[in-house]
Design a protein around this motif. Structure first.
Motif, PDB file in Angstrom:
ATOM      1  N   ALA A  14       1.134  -1.179  -0.072  1.00 16.72           N
ATOM      2  CA  ALA A  14      -0.433  -0.034   0.175  1.00 16.72           C
ATOM      3  C   ALA A  14       0.918   1.130   0.382  1.00 16.72           C
ATOM      4  CB  ALA A  14      -0.994   0.426   0.999  1.00 16.72           C
ATOM      5  N   LEU A  15       2.091   1.004   0.960  1.00 18.61           N
ATOM      6  CA  LEU A  15       2.600   2.944   0.925  1.00 18.61           C
ATOM      7  C   LEU A  15       3.434   2.484  -0.234  1.00 18.61           C
ATOM      8  CD1 LEU A  15       4.562   4.720   1.958  1.00 18.61           C
ATOM      9  CD2 LEU A  15       5.556   3.190   3.263  1.00 18.61           C
ATOM     10  N   GLU A  16       3.786   1.737  -1.248  1.00 13.80           N
ATOM     11  CA  GLU A  16       4.712   1.757  -2.419  1.00 13.80           C
ATOM     12  C   GLU A  16       3.642   2.271  -3.658  1.00 13.80           C
ATOM     13  OE1 GLU A  16       5.419  -1.839  -6.129  1.00 13.80           O
ATOM     14  OE2 GLU A  16       6.044  -2.534  -4.134  1.00 13.80           O
ATOM     15  N   ALA A  22       1.285   9.929  -5.174  1.00 15.56           N
ATOM     16  CA  ALA A  22       2.005  10.651  -5.126  1.00 15.56           C
ATOM     17  C   ALA A  22       2.613  11.004  -6.329  1.00 15.56           C
ATOM     18  CB  ALA A  22       2.225  10.336  -4.056  1.00 15.56           C
ATOM     19  N   ALA A  23       3.467  10.463  -6.966  1.00 14.26           N
ATOM     20  CA  ALA A  23       3.961  10.893  -7.926  1.00 14.26           C
ATOM     21  C   ALA A  23       3.952  11.329  -8.911  1.00 14.26           C
ATOM     22  CB  ALA A  23       5.180   9.767  -8.066  1.00 14.26           C
ATOM     23  N   LEU A  24       2.645  10.684  -9.011  1.00 12.11           N
ATOM     24  CA  LEU A  24       1.774  11.366 -10.489  1.00 12.11           C
ATOM     25  C   LEU A  24       1.091  12.089 -10.197  1.00 12.11           C
ATOM     26  CD1 LEU A  24       0.602   7.435 -11.928  1.00 12.11           C
ATOM     27  CD2 LEU A  24       2.261   8.478 -12.697  1.00 12.11           C
ATOM     28  N   GLU A  27       3.557  15.390 -11.089  1.00 10.75           N
ATOM     29  CA  GLU A  27       3.847  15.207 -12.077  1.00 10.75           C
ATOM     30  C   GLU A  27       2.552  16.382 -12.734  1.00 10.75           C
ATOM     31  OE1 GLU A  27       4.933  12.118 -15.771  1.00 10.75           O
ATOM     32  OE2 GLU A  27       5.046  11.087 -13.917  1.00 10.75           O
ATOM     33  N   LEU A  28       1.796  15.977 -12.570  1.00  9.15           N
ATOM     34  CA  LEU A  28       0.613  16.095 -12.895  1.00  9.15           C
ATOM     35  C   LEU A  28       0.475  18.300 -12.246  1.00  9.15           C
ATOM     36  CD1 LEU A  28      -2.425  16.238 -14.273  1.00  9.15           C
ATOM     37  CD2 LEU A  28      -4.090  15.895 -12.795  1.00  9.15           C
ATOM     38  N   ASP A  29       0.830  17.958 -11.199  1.00 13.17           N
ATOM     39  CA  ASP A  29       0.551  19.136 -10.858  1.00 13.17           C
ATOM     40  C   ASP A  29       1.172  20.546 -11.370  1.00 13.17           C
ATOM     41  OD1 ASP A  29      -0.182  21.266  -8.555  1.00 13.17           O
ATOM     42  OD2 ASP A  29       1.538  20.743  -7.967  1.00 13.17           O
TER      43      ASP A  29
END
Length: 64
Positions: A14-16, A22-24, A27-29
């Motif tokens: 779940a953490l992975e 979060a990284a995606l 990237e979107l932000d």
């Protein structure tokens, strides 16, 4: 249905997954800083919306 406590392996998985999400989102932000909004059952960003579908999954579509 009775819920059970997650195992250490499930917590690690779940953490992975959360780290990848979060990284995606970051990237979107980056496309439009400050443009990602998160609310109950909904994530929106520049030109896109991700919503919880009626069957319990998630769907992406062009933003309004």
């Amino acid at each position: 249905m009775r819920q059970t406590m997650p195992t250490a392996d499930e917590n690690a998985k779940a953490l992975e997954i959360a780290a990848r999400v979060a990284a995606l989102l970051q990237e979107l932000d980056a496309l439009q800083p400050g443009g990602v909004q998160v609310g109950p059952g909904r994530i929106s960003g520049p030109g896109v919306e991700i919503r919880r579908s009626f069957d319990g999954g998630w769907t992406a579509r062009p933003g309004r």
